[in-house]
Design an enzyme around this catalytic site. Sequence first.
Site, PDB file in Angstrom:
ATOM      1  N   SER A  68       1.891   4.868  24.994  1.00  7.87           N
ATOM      2  CA  SER A  68       1.714   5.302  23.276  1.00  7.87           C
ATOM      3  C   SER A  68      -0.149   4.917  23.515  1.00  7.87           C
ATOM      4  CB  SER A  68       2.071   4.132  22.527  1.00  7.87           C
ATOM      5  OG  SER A  68       3.008   4.820  21.927  1.00  7.87           O
TER       6      SER A  68
ATOM      7  N   HIS B  53       0.168   1.676  16.277  1.00  9.32           N
ATOM      8  CA  HIS B  53       1.273   1.548  15.954  1.00  9.32           C
ATOM      9  C   HIS B  53       1.566   0.055  17.004  1.00  9.32           C
ATOM     10  CE1 HIS B  53       2.625   3.995  19.418  1.00  9.32           C
ATOM     11  NE2 HIS B  53       3.065   3.534  19.955  1.00  9.32           N
TER      12      HIS B  53
ATOM     13  N   ASP C 281      -1.191   7.332  12.441  1.00  5.24           N
ATOM     14  CA  ASP C 281      -1.268   6.394  13.728  1.00  5.24           C
ATOM     15  C   ASP C 281      -2.134   6.201  14.956  1.00  5.24           C
ATOM     16  OD1 ASP C 281       0.873   4.633  15.725  1.00  5.24           O
ATOM     17  OD2 ASP C 281       1.954   6.226  16.395  1.00  5.24           O
TER      18      ASP C 281
END
Length: 570
Positions: free
Chosen positions: A254, A145, A176
Site C-alpha cells: 500500500s 490508511h 486514500d
Amino acid sequence: MLRPIGRALRQATSSLSHNLRRRTFSGASARHFNTTPHPRHSQLNLRPCSSVLTYSTSFNLNQCRYVTTAAFASTAVEQSTGRIDAVADTIDAYSAIELALDSVVKIFTVASSPNYFLPWQNKSQRESMGSGFVISGKRIVTNAHVVADHTFVLVRKHGSPTKYKAEVKAVGHECDLAILTIESDEFWEGMKFLELGDIPFMQEAVAVVGYPQGGDNISVTKGVVSRVEPTQYVHGATQLLAIQIDAAINPGNSGGPAIMGDKVAGVAFQNLSGAENIGYIIPVPVIKHFVDGVEASGNYSGFCSLGLSCQPTENVQLREYFRMRPELTGVLVSRINPLSNAYDVLKKDDIVLAFDGVPIANDGTVPFRNRERITFDHLVSMKKPNETAIVKILRDGEELELTVTLRPLKPLVPIQQFDKAPSYYVFAGLVFVPLSQPYLHEYGEDWYNTSPRRLCERALRELPQKPGQELVILSQVLMDDINVGYERLSELQVKKVNGIEIDNLKHMCQLVEDCKEDNLRFDLDDDRVIVLNYNKARTATSHILKRHRIPSAMSNDLLTPDTLSQAVSA
C-alpha cells in the site's frame, strides 16, 4: 470483498470502513475498520493491500527470466516472439527498479484508534508497515490508511539502516492518499522524485514497487491493466476512478507506486479477496486532484458532489412519461441534498441530459477514452471546490441549461472519522454521542445486522437539513442512583432538551450547561422521556466521572470558556 492491502498486519478484523457502499485496501498494515462493504455489496470482497493474499507474476532481480508456453508453441516464430517478450519484460522490471531504488521508501506507523463505545479512551496501540514514494517538493506520497490514526511515523529509504521521523502534512481519507514530509536534510541526500504520468490503456504493463510482507527489501511485481472505472475505495467509503491490474499487491504494498515507462501510473491501495490476482491502483487524475488541492489550500480540499440521487431512464414508459424525445438521453433526479447548490437550482423529476456539454446516457454513463464508458460522477468528482458546471436538463418537456456550483458535501452521519477523537458528553451518567458509522462498526463485522436497526437505517439514508446538523444518541447509561430506571433507554436518538430541538451535540451540551430550571427534560425517540433534578444531576456527574475514571465530562471539541473550568475540576 475489496480490502486495503497495507494494514492487515495491524488489525485483522476491525470493520471501520464506512460508506456502507464502499471500502478500500492498503499496502501497509491494513486496518479493517473500513473494510466492511454495504450489505447490498457484500459480494465485492474488496480489502486493503495489507490483507492481500493473492499473487501474480513476480520478478526476481537476480533471476529474471521468461517462462514460455512452449507446450502450445508449434513454430519457431512463436518461440522467438516469446523470447522477445521475455527480454522486454525483463527490461521493464529492471527499469522500474532503477527508478524506485532512490524514490520508494518503507513506512513504519504506530497508531491507536478511538473506542467509540468508550469515547474518552483509545484502543490498544498497533504497528504497521507500508510503502511510499517521493514526488517534487521533498514530499512523500502514500495511502491514507497507512498513516490513519497515527501517533508516530518513521520512514526508511532503500539501502539505509536509519529510520527518519516523518510528519503527516495532509491526509485525504476519501481518496486514500496522504503526503508526508521529513525535516532531516540527511534523508534527502541522493533521493530522486518520480513524475506522474497518464492513465494507462487496457493491457498496458505496469510494475508495482513497494515493501510487501515476506521480506524486508524492496520488491517489484509486474502486471497488466485489465479495467479502468469508478470503484469502491474501501478506506474512505467513496466511489472514485480506479485501475484494476493483475499484478500481485500484497500486505505492505500500500502506498507504493505503479510504474509505467519512467513515470507513475498510480498508487497501489487495495485488492479483491477471493479472486485470482485482482489488485487496484489509484490513478493519476485522482492523485493530482489531491496534490493540487493540498498545494492550493495547504490542506486536503475534498472531492465535489452534485448532491443528487439519480435513477436510470432505460425504461421506455418512464421516458415517455417525462416527455423524453427518442434522441434525448439522461437520468432522473430522485433526491437532492439540501446542503448542495443543486438544491436551489434543480428539482425532483428533472432529467439531467448533460454535464458540462458531455451527454449522459440513460444508464448514467458518459464516454471515456477508446469506446469505454464510466459513470458521470467521475466528471463531477474531478471538479475543484467552488467551481461551476453547466447542467443541461429536461423539465416539463423543456430543455434548460443551468449553472451549478460544486463543492464537497458532508453526510448527516459521518462515514469515516480518522485522526480525530470522538465527541462525547456525560451528564448524570448518561453518555451522549453523535451517531457515526464508526460507532455502528463497533458492533462487529456484521454490524449492519447487529447494530440498532433504526440507527443503521438513518445512517444510510437520511440527509442533513441544515449545516452542522448531527444525530445525537444516548449511547449508554453509567448506572447510579440518579439514573435508575433509565438504563433501557440507551441507543435512542435525543430530539429535545427542555422542549428545544437540538441541532448537534454541542448545541445539546450548551442547553444542558445553561439550564436555569429545577428539572431537566430529554425527549427521545419513541416518545420516551428522561427527567432529572438539575442540581442533583450535576452533583452526581462528578461522582460518576471519578468512579469510572473518566477525565472530563465532555470531549475537548465541546469545551468553551464557561465549561472549561468545570470540566477540568470534574
